[in-house]
Write a protein that holds these residues in place. Structure first.
Motif, PDB file in Angstrom:
ATOM      1  N   THR A 415       0.840  -1.060   0.042  1.00 45.56           N
ATOM      2  CA  THR A 415       0.178   0.064   0.026  1.00 45.56           C
ATOM      3  C   THR A 415       0.857   1.064   0.107  1.00 45.56           C
ATOM      4  O   THR A 415       0.609   2.284  -0.831  1.00 45.56           O
ATOM      5  N   VAL A 439      -6.536   2.390  -7.320  1.00 43.97           N
ATOM      6  CA  VAL A 439      -7.064   2.003  -5.982  1.00 43.97           C
ATOM      7  C   VAL A 439      -7.386   0.531  -5.907  1.00 43.97           C
ATOM      8  O   VAL A 439      -7.253  -0.042  -4.983  1.00 43.97           O
ATOM      9  N   SER A 443      -6.538  -1.978  -3.042  1.00 46.77           N
ATOM     10  CA  SER A 443      -7.569  -2.876  -2.388  1.00 46.77           C
ATOM     11  C   SER A 443      -7.389  -4.063  -2.589  1.00 46.77           C
ATOM     12  O   SER A 443      -6.939  -5.120  -1.866  1.00 46.77           O
ATOM     13  N   GLY A1093     -15.201   7.702  -1.964  1.00 44.46           N
ATOM     14  CA  GLY A1093     -14.412   6.583  -1.871  1.00 44.46           C
ATOM     15  C   GLY A1093     -15.399   5.693  -0.911  1.00 44.46           C
ATOM     16  O   GLY A1093     -15.346   4.503  -0.976  1.00 44.46           O
ATOM     17  N   ASN A1097     -16.255   1.934  -2.067  1.00 42.16           N
ATOM     18  CA  ASN A1097     -16.050   0.836  -1.272  1.00 42.16           C
ATOM     19  C   ASN A1097     -17.048  -0.143  -1.070  1.00 42.16           C
ATOM     20  O   ASN A1097     -16.716  -1.423  -1.210  1.00 42.16           O
ATOM     21  N   TYR A1175      -8.170   4.951   1.038  1.00 43.55           N
ATOM     22  CA  TYR A1175      -8.556   5.081  -0.420  1.00 43.55           C
ATOM     23  C   TYR A1175      -9.077   6.509  -0.793  1.00 43.55           C
ATOM     24  O   TYR A1175      -8.782   6.893  -1.955  1.00 43.55           O
TER      25      TYR A1175
END
Length: 1560
Positions: A415, A439, A443, A1093, A1097, A1175
C-alpha cells in the motif's frame, strides 16, 4: 558406553526389568545422567545467544524491579545449593564428613553435576541481567529450560520419594539439597510467568501490553484478554485499540521494503533492456516489410495529427508488452526474511508432532486389546497424547500469528509503495491506469497478497506431510498403500487442469471488475449530469452488461472450485477405500484389525489437510501471480523525469527557457516548441493565446509534468501553483490555505483579506474551520479558486504559476484580487508571477506579455510594444477588446483551456485530475456551491469533530458550529449482526436452492457417519476370524458397502457444492442490482455529503466479499457444523459416558465464542471503516498530484498516508491477535476432549473392544480442529455478512421522486415553453432556512431571460428547482400549465435541456456521449455537431463518431468538451434551455461561436441564461436580478440600465456603458 556410564555413576545405568512391573521406575544412574544433561544441554545450546544483545543492543539497562530481584535471588540460592553439594562431596572425600561408603570415593557424577549446575546458574544470572536491555524482560530459552529441568527432575524426585516410603537407605543431605533445588526451580518458573515491567516501560506497556508480556502470556496470548473483555462489554472504537509495535509501523516496513524493491527493480530493468536489445536484433533481421509498415504508420501519425488510434496502438504495445519482471516476490522475501525463518521453524516442529498422535493411538489400541498390559502404560500414553497435542497447538498458533503478521506487513508495504509511486509516477503510466485501477491495486491486489501469505508455507509443508503420511502408512498396510498413492497421483493432473482454467477465468474477471469500477467511478463523479439529462437507465444498462459478464465468469470459477472441492474431499476417502480393499484382497491372511484400520484412518485424516490445502494454495497462488504482474507493471514503471528542470543559481532571471520543447507523451509531437524566454525576478508576466495554444502546457512544463523533447528550463527559487481547476482537500478551509505550513496569524489574515475571502467566511457556518467536502463540494467555483490562490500566496514561494485564476470570480472580485494580490501593489509584488489569462483588461498593467500560438511564442514584449507591432496580439485585442471589459462574472472554470490540439494528446496534468474517476465528482455545479448551500449542509450542532480520516494538526474548537461538518463519520453498525441479514442473503440465494444445498450437506454427513461405524464393525472381524481363513463373501461385502458409502458421500457433496455456487452467484446478482438501482435513484444531497470513496468501497470491497468470500464462509460453516455433530455422535455411541464431559466443555466453548465473536466482529467493522479513508486520501492525492508536486509536499502526504494506514493496521492486527487468543483457548479445550476420551478408554479398558476405542479416540483427535474451525467460521461469517449489511444500508437510502408517475405529460410537452413560478420556495434540507423565498414570475414562450446576482443569490438553486434536483418547500412551478411536482423526474428532465458549467464527458464513444439511448439517427448527430462547430474536427478523426473518449473526456480540450455539451443540447432541442455558466471555460472566440449558435438555433425556445460575462445576456428580452433568494429586479436590460438599478451597478462594475450596449 553403558559400562562407562555405570563407572561414572557408580550404579547400574539401565535395567529393563524395572519397567516390567506395575510400579515401574527408572535406574538412578539414568536419572542422574541423561535426565540432567537434556535440560542443561538445551540451556548451553541456546543460552549463550541470549547474551549477544549485551554487545549489540543500543538500549540502556532498565531499572531493577521486584520480579527481577526475586529471579536473581532465587538463582543465587540455586547457585549456592549447587556449590553446597559440590563442597559437601569434596568434604566427604577428604574425610571431613562421614562417607556413606567409606571403602570407596564418591562417583564422578557427584562432582560433575553440581559443577555443571553451578556454571549453568551463573549463565542464568547473566541472562537475567542481560534481559534488562530489552523491553520484554523475559527469556524464552530460560522458560523452556526450567520446564525441561522440572519435567526431567520429576523422575528422580519420585524415585527418592519412593525410597523414603519404602524406608530404604537414603542420602539425607543430598536428598534435602535436591528437594530445595527442585522447589527453587519451581518458584523461579512461577516468577517467569509474571510480566516483568520496568517503571520506565509502564507507559509503553499501557499503550501496547504485548511488548512487555511474559513468555507464557506471549505464547498463550493472555496479554490480549483485557481487550477481549472490553470488547465484550462495549463495542470497541479505534481509540480503545492498542498502539502498533514499532516494527509494524508503516514507516519502518515501507523503508525496509523500498530498499529491497529498488535493488530488485534495477536488476529487473537491466534484464528488460537485454531482452529488448535481443528483440530489436531479431526484429531487424526479420526483413524489410515490417520496417515499411512501421514507417507508414509513422507517416499516418504525422499526416493525421488529430488521430490517436495509431498512437494508442503504439502505446498499448509498449504498455501491455514487456516490463521489469520477477522482482516483487524476491523483494518481499528479503524484507520479511526473519518472519519467514521463524514461521518455518514452528511449522516444521508442528508437522513432525502431527505424526506422533497416530503412533500413540496405535499404542493405545494395542494396550486396550492386551489384557496383560500394565496400567501405567495406559496413563503414559494418555499423557503423551495430551502433551503432544498441547505443544502442537502452541507451535501452530505461533506459526499462524507469524503468517498473519507477515500478511499484514506485506499489505502495508505494498500500500505504501503504491502510494509513494503514485506521487512520482510518469504521465505515460498515469494514463495507462486510472485512479479506479490504481485504487484496485491497493484494495484487491495488496489484499490478495495478504491472504496468500497466511498460508504460503503450505507450499513446502503440504508435500512434507504427504510424504511422511505415506511412509507411516507403508508400515501399516505395506505395498497396498501404493494403490492409495496411485489414486492421489491420478488426481494431481485433474487439479492442474482446474487451476489453469481457474487462472484464465480469474484474469478475465479482474478486467471486468476494473472496467465495472471505472464506469462506477465515472457515474459517481458525473452523477449530476446523469440526473439532469435523465441518463441513469443508459448507464445502469452499461454497468449491468459488464456485471453480467463478471458473474458469468464467477459462476464458471465457482463450478471449477466445486469440482476441485469434490475431488479433494473424495481424495482421502478414495485413498482409504482403495488401500483397504487392496490390502485385504492381496493376501487371504490379511485381515483388517482395529490397530491397522484406525492408525491408517488417522494418518489419512492427517493427509486430508495438506491435500485440501494444496488446491487452495495453488488457486491463491494463481490469483497472486495475476496481482504480482499488475503490481510489478505499476511499481516498476518509469518515474516522472524532471531532469529538464534545472535549479542553477541565476542572479538576473527567475525563470529561463532555453530552446525548450515538451510533449505530453514520449515519442509524440511537441505540444510546446522551441521556447526561449527569460523572466527576471519580481516580474509579472501574462501568457495569452487562443484555446489549444499551449498556455497551460507551458505551466505544466515548468512544473516538470511533461516529457522533455529538447532544451531545459532553469527555475530559481521555490514554486507555488494555482491550477485552472482548483484542487481542494477534504479538510477545513484553514488547513486548505495553510497547506501544512505553521500558522502565522498576521500573514494569514492579510492573505484572507487580499484574496477576498473574509466576506465568504462570514457566510460559512464554521468560518475558516468549516470542513470542506471532497473536491470542495460546499464551495462555489469562485470560492474554490480564491482558496487555491490564498494557498499560493500564503506559501510565500519565490515564483507563482497562476493558471487563469481570475476566470472563476466576479468582475469586482477579480479587480480586487488583481490589485491586492497579483498587481504591482499586491502582496506578491516582489515575487515572480506567471499569469495565464483570457482576461485582456489587466494586460496593460503587467511587465511583459507572452503570446502563444500553436505551442510556440509568436511574440512577446510589453503591452504598448505588442500593440504597436500590430501582430496577432493586437488583432485579438481589437476583436474582443470591447467585450472583454466585461470581466467574466462569477464564472467557474472547468479544466484548462490548454489542449494540444495538434495531435489530440490528452489534456495536461491539471486536467487529468478531474479525469480520474474517483477524483472528479462533478458535483461542483454552481448549485451546490452557493454559500447558502454550505449553510444548508449543516448537520446537528454538536457532532464529534474527530474524523476517522482526518489527521488535522489544527486544534479544533470543542463546540462545533452548525453546519461546520459536511461529511459525517461513516456510519458503522455495532453489536450483533442482525439475524435478518442472514435471511436477506439466503433470500437473495433463493429459498429452494438454499434448502437443496442444506439437504446435500446433510446427506454427505449421514454417509460419513455410516462409513465410520461400518469400518469399526469391520475391524471386529479380525477377532471373529482369528486363525481362520477370511471368507471371500464377507470380505467383498465389507469392501463393497464401505465403497458405496464413500461414493455417496462424495456425490452428495458435489451436488451441494454446485448448487451452492449457483445460489451464490444468484445472490451476488440480486444484491448488486439492488445497490446500483438504489444509488442511481438517491437524491443529489446524498452524493454531496458522502465521499465518493465510501460509495466506491460498497461497490468494490463489499461486493467482492459478497461475490467471493461469503459463499466460501457459508460452505465451510455448514461443513464444520455437521462434521462436529458427526464426531460427537460417534464418540457418544462408542463411550456413552463421554456425554458427561461434553456438557462442561460445551459451556466453555460457548462462552469463549461469545466473548470472541463480539470483539472480532467489531474489529472487522473497524477495519472496513478505517480502510475507506486510505482510498479516499489516495484518490484525493492522485487528483491533486500536480499541486502536491509543485509545492514539494510529497513527504507530508506520504506521512499522512502512513498515519491513515497505521490506524487501519491497528484494527487488522488486533483482529489477528483476537483469532489467536481464541484458537489457543479452543485448542486447549479440544486437547482436553482428547485427554478425557483416552483416559476414559484406559479406565474402561476391560469392557471395551479395540474397534470402539480406535473410533472414539481417532474421532476425538479430529474434533479439536473442527470445533476450532466452527467458532472461526461463525465469526468469519458474521464478519463477512457485514458486507451484506453495508450493501443493504445503501439500498435503504431514501430515493428522490419516482422517475415516471401515473401522470404523464402530453407527447409534445412543453410545446410553448412557458414557465410560471407561484410563491415558490425551496430549501436544501428540512431543518434549514429557505434559499429561494417566495419567487413569483411568469416567463413567456420563446422569451430569453438572463439571470444575474452576486454569489449566493440563489441563481443555481433556481436551475436545481426547475430540474427538481431540489424539491419545493412551498409554492409551485408550472411549465405550460402543468405542475412539475406532479410529473415523474424523467418525464420532466428529458423535456428540458441544460448546458452545464462543467463539461462532463464519460468514457465511451463520442456518439454515446451525445446520445446514450441511441434515440437519434446519425444524420441528426452529424447535424448537431455541425451546428456546434465540431463537424470538421470529428470527421477528421479516424473513427468519426466511434472515436473513443477517454475517462472524463481528457483526450479532448475543455473548449471541445464544452462544444460537445452544446451538441448534446442541440440534439435534444427541447422547448426550454438553461445555460448554467456554460461558457466559463472557453476563450472569447469559442464563446462567440456558442452564443451565435444559441441565438440562431434556439430562437423558438425559452432560454434561461445564468450569466457571468454580462455581454452574453445584454440582448436578452428580460433580466432577472436575484438577491438573497428573492427577485429584486425583472425587466428588459434597456430599462434596468436607465434606472438606478442593481443591474446598472453591475454593468458599471463590468465596464459596460451605454455606447457598448448599443454597439451590441
Amino acid at each position: 558406553m553403558a559400562a562407562a556410564l555405570e563407572q561414572f555413576c557408580g550404579s547400574v545405568f539401565w535395567n529393563s526389568s524395572l519397567l516390567d512391573r506395575n510400579n515401574a521406575d527408572l535406574p538412578l544412574c539414568f536419572e542422574q545422567t541423561v535426565l540432567i544433561w537434556i535440560p542443561l544441554g538445551f540451556l548451553w545450546l541456546f543460552g549463550p545467544w541470549q547474551l549477544l544483545s549485551f554487545f549489540t543492543s543500543k538500549m540502556t539497562k532498565t531499572s531493577v524491579t521486584r520480579i527481577y530481584l526475586t529471579k536473581q535471588v532465587l538463582t543465587v540460592l540455586l547457585l549456592l545449593t549447587a556449590l553446597t553439594e559440590l563442597l559437601f562431596t569434596i568434604a566427604e572425600d577428604l574425610g571431613h564428613l562421614p562417607h556413606p561408603t567409606p571403602a570407596s570415593r564418591n562417583p564422578a557424577v557427584q562432582y560433575t553435576n553440581p559443577a555443571l549446575y553451578f556454571i549453568s546458574w551463573l549463565l542464568v544470572l547473566m541472562i537475567h541481567d542481560n534481559c534488562r536491555l530489552r523491553t520484554r524482560r523475559d527469556s524464552g530459552t530460560l522458560f523452556l529450560f526450567l520446564i525441561l529441568s522440572l519435567l526431567c527432575g520429576m523422575f528422580q524426585f519420585q524415585t527418592l520419594v519412593r525410597k523414603i516410603i519404602q524406608g530404604s537407605d537414603l542420602d539425607v543431605p543430598r536428598f534435602s539439597l535436591f528437594f530445595i533445588s527442585y522447589v527453587l526451580q519451581f518458584l523461579l518458573l512461577l516468577s517467569s510467568v509474571c510480566s516483568d515491567i520496568a517503571p520506565e516501560m509502564k507507559e509503553a506497556a499501557k499503550k501496547n501490553p504485548e511488548i512487555t508480556a511474559s513468555i507464557l502470556s506471549f505464547f498463550t496470548f493472555h496479554w490480549y484478554s483485557r481487550m477481549v473483555v472490553k470488547g465484550f462489554r462495549k463495542p470497541l472504537e479505534t481509540e480503545d485499540l492498542w498502539d502498533l509495535k514499532d516494527k509494524d509501523r508503516t514507516q519502518q516496513i515501507s523503508g525496509k521494503f523500498e530498499k529491497n524493491m529498488k535493488s530488485g527493480v534495477r536488476k529487473a530493468q537491466r534484464e528488460l533492456e537485454i531482452r529488448q536489445r535481443k528483440k530489436k536484433r531479431r526484429f531487424a533481421t526479420t526483413g524489410h516489410e515490417n520496417g515499411l509498415s512501421k514507417a507508414q504508420s509513422q507517416d499516418a501519425l504525422v499526416l493525421e495529427e488529430k488521430e490517436r488510434k495509431e498512437k494508442k496502438e503504439v502505446v498499448t504495445e509498449n504498455s501491455k508488452g514487456d516490463y521489469a519482471k520477477r522482482w516483487l516476490i524476491t523483494a518481499v522475501m528479503k524484507t520479511f526474511a526473519d518472519n519467514l525463518v521463524k514461521s518455518v521453524a514452528f511449522k516444521f516442529v508442528h508437522d513432525l508432532l502431527v505424526f506422533v498422535s497416530p503412533q500413540v493411538l496405535k499404542l493405545m489400541i494395542t494396550f486396550v486389546s492386551d489384557p496383560e498390559a500394565y496400567l501405567w502404560q495406559g496413563y503414559l500414553y494418555v499423557l503423551l497424547l495430551f502433551v503432544t497435542a498441547l505443544v502442537q497447538s502452541i507451535c501452530l498458533q505461533q506459526y499462524f500469528q507469524l503468517c498473519f503478521e507477515l500478511g499484514m506487513r506485506v499489505r502495508t508495504a505494498l500500500t505504501a509503495a503504491i502510494y509513494k509511486k503514485a506521487l512520482t509516477v510518469s504521465n505515460a503510466t498515469r494514463k495507462e491506469s486510472t485512479v479506479g485501477e490504481t485504487v484496485n491495486l491497493m484494495s484487491a491486489d495488496a489484499q490478495r497478497f495478504m491472504d496468500f501469505t497466511s498460508f504460503v508455507h503450505q507450499l513446502w509443508s503440504a508435500p512434507l506431510q504427504i510424504v511422511l503420511s505415506i511412509v507411516f502408512l507403508w508400515q501399516e498396510l505395506g505395498p497396498a498403500v501404493l494403490a492409495g498413492v496411485g489414486v492421489m497421483v491420478f488426481l494431481i493432473p485433474i487439479n492442474a487442469v482446474l487451476v489453469t482454467k481457474a487462472r484464465a477465468i480469474q484474469m478475465k474477471n479482474m478486467k471486468n471488475k476494473d472496467e465495472r469500477m471505472k464506469i462506477m467511478n465515472e457515474i459517481l463523479s458525473g452523477i449530476k449530469i446523469l440526473k439532469l439529462f435523465a441518463w441513469e437507465p443508459s448507464f445502469q444498462k452499461r454497468v449491468g452488461k459488464i456485471r453480467a459478464r463478471e458473474l458469468k465468469g464467477l459462476l464458471h470459477f465457482s463450478y471449477l472450485q466445486s469440482v476441485s472441492i469434490f475431488v479433494f474431499t473424495c481424495a482421502p476417502f478414495l485413498v482409504s477405500v482403495v488401500a483397504f480393499a487392496v490390502y485385504v484382497m492381496v493376501d487371504e491372511s490379511h485381515v483388517l484389525d482395529a490397530q491397522k484400520a484406525f492408525t491408517a484412518i488417522s494418518l489419512f485424516n492427517v493427509l486430508r489437510f495438506p491435500l485440501a490445502m494444496l488446491p487452495m494454495v495453488l488457486s491463491s497462488l494463481v490469483q497472486v501471480s495475476v496481482s504480482t504482474e499488475r503490481l510489478e507493471r505499476y511499481l516498476g514503471s518509469e518515474d516522472l523525469d524532471t531532469s529538464a528542470i534545472w535549479h542553477e543559481p541565476s542572479p538576473a532571471f527567475a525563470l529561463q527557457f532555453s530552446d525548450a520543447s515538451f510533449a505530453w507523451e514520449r515519442d509524440s509531437d511537441a505540444t510546446i516548441r522551441d521556447i526561449n524566454l527569460k523572466i527576471p525576478h519580481g516580474h509579472l508576466v501574462a501568457v495569452v493565446g487562443p484555446v489549444g495554444s499551449g498556455k497551460s502546457s507551458l505551466v505544466s512544463a515548468m512544473l516538470g509534468e511533461m516529457e522533455n523533447v529538447k532544451g531545459h528550463i532553469n527555475i530559481q527559487g521555490s514554486v507555488a501553483y494555482v491550477p485552472q481547476q482548483a484542487w481542494i482537500q477534504n479538510a477545513t478551509l484553514k488547513d486548505n490555505i495553510l497547506f501544512g505550513l505553521p500558522l502565522d496569524e498576521v500573514r494569514y489574515q492579510q492573505v484572507l483579506e487580499a484574496c477576498a475571502l473574509l466576506p465568504d467566511l462570514q457566510l460559512l457556518p464554521g468560518r475558516d474551520l468549516t470542513e470542506i467536502g471532497e473536491k470542495g463540494i460546499n464551495l462555489s467555483g469562485g470560492q474554490k479558486q480564491r482558496v487555491s490562490l490564498a494557498r499560493a500566496v500564503y506559501s510565500n514561494a519565490d515564483i507563482c504559476l497562476l493558471d487563469d485564476p481570475l476566470s472563476a470570480v466576479d468582475s469586482h472580485v477579480g479587480r480586487h484580487i488583481f490589485d491586492q494580490v497579483l498587481g504591482p501593489e499586491g502582496l506578491l509584488r516582489h515575487k515572480t508571477r506567471i499569469l495565464v489569462t483570457h482576461n485582456l483588461s489587466f494586460l496593460a498593467r503587467v511587465n511583459n506579455i507572452v503570446m502563444l500560438v500553436a505551442g510556440a511564442v509568436s511574440e512577446q514584449g510589453s503591452y504598448s510594444t505588442l500593440l504597436a507591432n500590430g501582430g496577432p496580439f493586437a488583432q485579438l485585442l481589437n476583436t474582443y477588446g470591447s467585450q472583454q471589459e466585461t470581466i467574466p462574472e462569477e464564472e467557474v472554470t472547468v479544466g484548462m483551456d490548454e489542449e494540444p490540439e495538434l495531435d489530440g494528446d490528452p489534456a495536461p496534468g491539471t486536467e487529468e485530475v478531474p479525469a480520474d474517476v474517483v477524483t472528479m465528482t462533478q458535483k461542483t455545479e454552481a448549485c451546490v456551491h452557493r454559500k447558502d448551500f454550505c449553510r444548508s449542509l449543516s448537520t446537528s450542532s454538536n457532532m464529534s469533530l474527530k474524523k476517522v480520516h482526518q489527521g488535522n494538526l489544527e486544534k479544533k474548537p470543542v463546540e462545533e458550529l452548525k453546519g461546520q461538518r459536511l461529511i459525517e463519520k461513516e456510519a458503522m453498525e455495532t453489536g450483533k449482526v442482525k439475524f435478518s441479514m442472514y435471511l436477506q442473503y439466503l433470500s437473495a440465494v433463493g429459498w429452494v436452492l438454499s434448502t437443496c444445498v442444506f439437504i446435500g450437506y446433510v446427506g454427505q454427513a449421514a454417509a460419513s457417519v455410516g462409513s465410520s461405524l461400518w469400518l469399526s464393525d469391520w475391524t471386529n472381524d479380525a477377532l471373529l476370524f482369528q486363525n481362520q481363513t477370511y471368507p471371500a463373501a464377507q470380505r467383498d461385502l465389507r469392501v463393497g458397502v464401505y465403497g458405496v458409502l464413500g461414493t455417496s458421500q462424495a456425490l452428495f457433496l458435489l451436488a451441494a457444492a454446485l448448487l451452492a455456487a449457483r445460489g451464490a452467484v444468484q445472490a451476488s446478482r440480486v444484491l448488486h442490482e439492488k445497490l446500483l438501482n438504489n444509488i442511481l435513484r438517491v437524491p443529489m444531497s446524498f452524493f454531496d455529503t458522502t465521499p465518493t470513496g465510501r460509495i466506491v468501497n460498497r461497490f468494490a470491497k463489499d461486493i467482492f466479499t459478497v461475490d467471493e468470500t461469503i459463499p466460501m464462509s457459508f460452505r465451510s460453516w455448514l461443513n464444520c457444523f455437521l462434521g462436529i455433530l458427526n464426531t460427537l455422535l460417534i464418540i457418544c455411541l462408542a463411550t456413552p459416558y463421554f456425554a458427561v464431559v461434553i456438557v462442561p466443555l460445551g459451556l466453555i466453548y460457548y462462552y469463549l465464542q461469545r466473548f470472541y465473536v463480539a470483539t472480532s466482529r467489531q474489529l472487522r467493522r473497524l477495519d472496513s471503516v478505517t480502510r475507506s479513508p486510505i482510498y479516499s486520501h489516495f484518490s484525493e492525492t492522485v487528483s491533486g498530484l500536480s499541486v502536491i508536486r509543485a509545492y514539494g509536499h510529497e513527504a507530508r502526504f506520504l506521512q499522512h498516508n502512513e498515519k491513515t494506514v497505521d490506524i487501519n493496521q491497528k484494527c487488522v492486527y488486533s483482529w489477528i491477535v483476537s483469532n489467536r487468543w481464541l484458537a489457543v483457548r479452543l485448542e486447549f479445550v479440544g486437547n482436553l476432549v482428547v485427554f478425557f476420551a483416552a483416559l476414559l478408554a484406559v479406565l474402561a479398558k476391560d469392557v471395551l473392544d479395540s474397534g470402539i476405542v480406535g473410533l472414539s479416540i481417532s474421532s476425538a483427535l479430529s474434533v479439536t480442529q473442527t470445533l476450532n474451525w466452527l467458532v472461526r467460521m461463525t465469526s468469519e461469517l458474521e464478519t463477512n455478512i457485514v458486507a451484506v449489511e453495508r450493501v443493504h444500508e445503501y439500498t435503504l437510502v431514501a430515493n428522490e421522486a419516482p422517475w415516471v408517475t401515473a401522470q404523464r405529460p402530453p407527447p409534445s410537452w412543453p410545446h410553448r415553453g412557458e414557465i410560471s413560478m407561484v410563491e415558490y420556495q425551496v430549501r436544501y434540507r428540512p431543518e434549514l432556512e429557505l434559499v429561494l423565498t417566495g419567487i413569483n414570475c411568469h416567463i413567456k414562450s420563446t422569451e430569453k431571460i438572463g439571470v444575474v446576482g452576486r454569489t449566493g443569490a440563489g441563481k443555481s438553486s433556481l436551475t436545481n428547482a426547475l430540474f427538481r434536483i431540489l424539491e419545493a418547500a412551498g409554492g409551485r412551478i408550472l411549465i405550460d400549465g402543468l405542475d412539475i411536482a406532479m410529473l415523474g423526474l424523467h418525464d420532466l428532465r428529458q423535456n428540458l435541456t441544460i448546458i452545464p458549467q462543467d463539461p462532463v464527458l464519460f468514457s465511451g464513444s463520442l456518439r454515446m456521449n451525445l446520445d446514450p439511448f441511441n434515440q437519434y439517427s446519425d444524420e441528426d448527430v452529424w447535424h448537431a455537431l455541425e451546428l456546434a462547430h465540431l463537424k470538421s474536427y470529428v470527421s477528421g478523426l479516424h473513427e468519426g463518431l466511434s472515436h473513443p473518449v477517454s475517462e472524463a473526456g481528457e483526450n479532448l480540450s475543455v473548449g471541445q468538451r464544452q462544444l460537445l455539451c452544446l451538441a448534446r443540447a442541440l440534439l435534444r432541442k427541447s422547448k426550454i434551455l438553461i445555460l448554467d455558466e456554460a461558457t466559463a471555460a472557453v476563450d472569447m472566440e469559442t464563446d462567440h461561436l456558442i452564443q451565435q449558435t444559441i441565438r440562431s438555433e434556439f430562437a423558438d425556445c425559452t432560454v434561461l441564461t445564468i450569466a457571468h460575462r454580462l455581454h452574453t445576456i445584454m440582448d436578452s428580452h428580460r433580466v432577472m436580478v436575484l438577491q438573497a433568494g428573492k427577485i429584486v429586479e425583472f425587466d428588459s436590460p434597456e430599462q434596468l440600465l436607465q434606472q438606478n438599478s442593481i443591474f446598472a451597478g453591475m454593468a458599471r462594475d463590468a465596464g459596460i456603458v451605454g455606447a457598448t450596449f448599443t454597439v451590441m
